[in-house]
Design an enzyme around this catalytic site. Sequence first.
Site, PDB file in Angstrom:
ATOM      1  N   HIS A 138      -9.539 101.638  24.724  1.00  0.00           N
ATOM      2  CA  HIS A 138      -8.639 102.073  26.083  1.00  0.00           C
ATOM      3  C   HIS A 138      -8.331 103.591  25.904  1.00  0.00           C
ATOM      4  O   HIS A 138      -8.127 104.218  26.732  1.00  0.00           O
ATOM      5  CB  HIS A 138      -7.433 101.138  26.219  1.00  0.00           C
ATOM      6  CG  HIS A 138      -7.901  99.937  26.758  1.00  0.00           C
ATOM      7  ND1 HIS A 138      -6.919  99.480  27.868  1.00  0.00           N
ATOM      8  CD2 HIS A 138      -8.658  99.151  26.642  1.00  0.00           C
ATOM      9  CE1 HIS A 138      -6.985  98.358  28.381  1.00  0.00           C
ATOM     10  NE2 HIS A 138      -8.402  98.170  27.576  1.00  0.00           N
ATOM     11  N   VAL A 146      -9.825 107.076  28.482  1.00  0.00           N
ATOM     12  CA  VAL A 146      -8.978 107.349  29.507  1.00  0.00           C
ATOM     13  C   VAL A 146      -8.898 109.053  29.432  1.00  0.00           C
ATOM     14  O   VAL A 146      -9.142 109.612  30.390  1.00  0.00           O
ATOM     15  CB  VAL A 146      -7.481 106.893  29.294  1.00  0.00           C
ATOM     16  CG1 VAL A 146      -6.396 107.668  30.050  1.00  0.00           C
ATOM     17  CG2 VAL A 146      -7.569 105.349  29.761  1.00  0.00           C
ATOM     18  N   HIS A 152     -16.137  91.713  23.064  1.00  0.00           N
ATOM     19  CA  HIS A 152     -15.497  90.525  23.335  1.00  0.00           C
ATOM     20  C   HIS A 152     -15.581  89.161  22.746  1.00  0.00           C
ATOM     21  O   HIS A 152     -15.430  88.151  23.062  1.00  0.00           O
ATOM     22  CB  HIS A 152     -15.960  90.210  25.023  1.00  0.00           C
ATOM     23  CG  HIS A 152     -15.412  91.319  26.041  1.00  0.00           C
ATOM     24  ND1 HIS A 152     -15.780  91.214  27.227  1.00  0.00           N
ATOM     25  CD2 HIS A 152     -14.403  92.213  25.683  1.00  0.00           C
ATOM     26  CE1 HIS A 152     -14.722  92.141  27.934  1.00  0.00           C
ATOM     27  NE2 HIS A 152     -14.107  92.842  26.818  1.00  0.00           N
TER      28      HIS A 152
END
Length: 326
Positions: free
Chosen positions: A68, A72, A197
């Site tokens: 994350h 960004v 994941h």
Amino acid sequence: MIMNSYHLLLVISTLCSLTTFVSSYAELRQNFYKSSCPNVESIVRSAVNKKFQQTFVTAPGTLRLFFHDCFVRGCDASVFLSNGSDNAEKNHHDDISLAGDGFDTVVQAKAALDSNPSCRNKVSCADILALATRDVVALAGGPSYKVELGRRDGKISTRKSVQHKLPHPEFNLNQLNSMFASHGLSQTDMIALSGAHTLGFSHCGQFSKRIHSKAGIDKTLDRKYALTLKQMCPVNVDPRIAINMDPTTPQIFDNAYYKNLQQGKGLFSSDQVLFTDTRSRPTVNLFASNSKAFNQAFVKAITKLGRVGVLTGNQGEIRRDCNRVN
């Protein structure tokens, strides 16, 4: 081929971005702290291991935090900043579910470094996060790898900067490829990073449309798996209820994620599309059958991810407190 003005500008813009990208990450190197903090890796590893022993959420929380942050504003630890209002990056709805244990892992490692006089305020929070990410992957059974260092910490963090920067659970392959390509990452890199994941969990609200749609259960889902999900996430359940991303080995970093996709057990449609789309299926099949190939691809991809938008040299700063600018 004749280029119109739009396509010409697009090519020029892309080339300029790649030039900046290369010039920035070229300053990263594995032994960056050899003189200023020679024990940086062992100090961080010890702190991460201690945190990992306290709670397994340390692993998926830290790994997701790294992704994350890098996607960004680049890998600059901007996701840590709190500017005294709700306008910080971490308060965007795409970041609000980031696990506190991920943040705390870096804070604990930073404290361990600062307790060493030769390392105090010498190592950036961005580099600590990159090292901690490698360490949690290894602790969970995944590959260990060399980490390039030399990142500086950013000074800007806004909710607006998160908008349209992170992949969503319903993305198709074109959307995934486009978003990852904007950061210099290939389709193979994207599929390898999606393998993260194999750890951690999501929430009922992130995939409820796949099991509660008026049209019925998503046909790309294994029916037995879908019915299990419906039991765990009934219509009126709290959307924050946690569900393992990998229903088989959720606490081991392995290639089970890809085997699950072959069986229709990808939790998000953006997971399952990697197998249903014939363009990406061969890579899924390779990683499902060859854990070494997956590990090698993951190391290559996460190394490239760690180069995205980095600040180096005199850019940014080395924060004394990861949660605020100096």
